[in-house]
Each structure stands twice: as C-alpha cells, then as structure tokens.
Design a protein around this motif. Sequence first.
Motif, PDB file in Angstrom:
ATOM      1  N   TRP A   1       0.812  -1.065  -0.073  1.00  0.00           N
ATOM      2  CA  TRP A   1      -0.138   0.125  -0.017  1.00  0.00           C
ATOM      3  C   TRP A   1       0.910   1.287   0.149  1.00  0.00           C
ATOM      4  O   TRP A   1       0.574   2.171  -0.791  1.00  0.00           O
ATOM      5  CB  TRP A   1      -0.973   0.041   1.257  1.00  0.00           C
ATOM      6  CG  TRP A   1      -1.543   1.337   1.579  1.00  0.00           C
ATOM      7  CD1 TRP A   1      -2.660   1.611   0.725  1.00  0.00           C
ATOM      8  CD2 TRP A   1      -1.529   2.097   2.418  1.00  0.00           C
ATOM      9  NE1 TRP A   1      -3.033   2.960   1.246  1.00  0.00           N
ATOM     10  CE2 TRP A   1      -2.260   3.361   2.515  1.00  0.00           C
ATOM     11  CE3 TRP A   1      -0.210   2.448   3.533  1.00  0.00           C
ATOM     12  CZ2 TRP A   1      -2.304   4.434   3.138  1.00  0.00           C
ATOM     13  CZ3 TRP A   1      -0.591   3.446   4.187  1.00  0.00           C
ATOM     14  CH2 TRP A   1      -1.338   4.542   4.336  1.00  0.00           C
TER      15      TRP A   1
ATOM     16  N   THR B   1      -4.069   2.647   6.567  1.00  0.00           N
ATOM     17  CA  THR B   1      -3.685   1.452   6.021  1.00  0.00           C
ATOM     18  C   THR B   1      -4.926   0.071   6.021  1.00  0.00           C
ATOM     19  O   THR B   1      -5.008  -0.527   5.011  1.00  0.00           O
ATOM     20  CB  THR B   1      -2.741   0.805   6.733  1.00  0.00           C
ATOM     21  OG1 THR B   1      -1.311   1.858   6.937  1.00  0.00           O
ATOM     22  CG2 THR B   1      -1.899  -0.347   6.105  1.00  0.00           C
TER      23      THR B   1
ATOM     24  N   ALA C   1      -7.594   0.911   3.526  1.00  0.00           N
ATOM     25  CA  ALA C   1      -7.213   0.536   2.257  1.00  0.00           C
ATOM     26  C   ALA C   1      -7.216  -0.746   1.990  1.00  0.00           C
ATOM     27  O   ALA C   1      -7.554  -1.450   0.893  1.00  0.00           O
ATOM     28  CB  ALA C   1      -5.647   1.090   1.912  1.00  0.00           C
TER      29      ALA C   1
END
Length: 294
Positions: A21, A88, A91
Amino acid sequence: RGAWVDPAHSRTLFGDWHSEWWATTVNLRPKTRTRNEMVFRLYVLPRFGAVPLDAITQREVRAWVTSLTVRGLAPATVHKAYQLFAKTMAAAVDGGMLAQTPCRGVPLPKVEHEEMRYLNPAEIACLAEAIRPGYQPLVFLGAYGGLRIGELAGLRRSRVDLDAGTVDVAETVVEVEGRLLFGPPKTRAGRRRIGLPRRVVDELALHLRAPGRPTDPLFRSPAGGPLRVTAFRNRIWRPATLAAGLPGLRIHDLRHTAVALWIAAGASPKEVAVRAGHTSTSFVLDRYGHLFPE
C-alpha cells in the motif's frame, strides 16, 4: 452482493500489506512522507507487522492505543500513529483484503493545543535587537507579516516589492534527511501577497542593500547558503530569545503574534485567514476565536 473476501487475502501479514500500500501512496510532500515513515517504523510495524490482517481485532487496536498512551507518547503522536494505521486498514478493505476495518470506536487521548504566546511591539523590537545582525528583518517580517518559518526561509529577494510594501509568498523550503527542498506552499491559500507596515518595509530596504541576485534567498545562513531551520533555531534563535528575556519563545509564536495584532487592528476572521494563508475561517475561529471581542 460483492461482500465476499478471499480468506487467503485476509491472512496477508500487515507488514506485507503495508509495503504494498505504501508503495502506491502518492501526492505526499517529501517531509510528510519521511515523517509518516518514521511513525510507521517506530509505533505501528513493531506491533502489527507480523500479524495477519484478519487477526487484528478492534480490541487489539484499543489495547495498542492504550499502550502508546501509557508509554508517555504525546496525544498528538498517538493520534498520528492511529490515523496512519487506520488509513492502512481502510485501504485493505477497499482493496478486497478485509471485509471490515477493526478501527471502529477506538477512544483516543485528548489533544490539548499548546498555549499560544503573543509578543507586544516592545518585545518584538527587543528580540530584533538581540538577534544576530542580518536577521532583524526576519523577526519583523514574522511578527507583522505572519509568515511561517519555511516561508521565511524560502522567500527570495525578488519576492519583496519595496514600492508596494508587500511580499509575495510563493515558495517554502523544508529540510528532509539533510536535503533542502524548495517548493510551493502546501495549499493554494498559502500562495498570497501580504502588505506590510512601513517599519518592516524600511527594515527590508536596509537588508536588501547588501549585494545579491534576485533569485537569492532573502535570509541566508551565516555561511552564506540557504537558511537551515534546525540550525537557525539552535544557533541563532534560542540565544536571541534568552538575551531578550523571552526564554521558550518558538519561532512559530511570531506568526501567532501577527494574527493577534491583525485582530487587534480590527481584521475580520476572513481577512485573517487570507493574510495567514489558511484555507478557511473555521480554523481561524477555532485557534484565535477568543481574541475576537464579539
């Protein structure tokens, strides 16, 4: 319904997902990227790096936040670490790695704003007299123009219009891992032209009598290169504040001083936001609302 998640994906280690990511996270300024990488390295990855995504529960996130607070981290640091971790995990949901994020209903410590400090004109003059020669205009420009230190360091000689009595804020400088990076202000509102009192214009006129090219920085380091904020703070600013009887004064307090003086002179929240380079009046009212008589 499109809600099914491949279990193989959810068993991916957080550290592996973070690497994937983070490599695709763009549009971050260099200083922001460096700071965020440090937060991940110090506070997030040591706790979750080797844990599968589907094994990270809301209870574990709550316990982690509590542990950071117990360690004595500043509330703002805890907020930053949690914010990056939550991004994070969000995502991961968007990428089909998880069905839902564990970052739900997690209580965070309260962030108390640091007490703002304002100088009066006599204290501004005293500080300017105490600082090393060549930096008096920096004090006046910060205290009456409201420029951030990165904007002061990035200001070029050609951006000063003595006839109009203005400075054009179009560039800032940040130091990232020892490198000085010049670039535009962070937001469109940061790009602005500021009118200055005659006293400040006169100080700038004297300063500009020294030889230099239009593209040279207005304020240079003692060695002649671009101004490095950390070195300036340690070697020039702090000794000057002690000599002026203003210990603990931060460079950013010059900006607070400018805003307080504008408000005292009758500026509206909108005018303050424009002059200071804020994107909205709501921030001005949140930070400085107590200074407005009404």
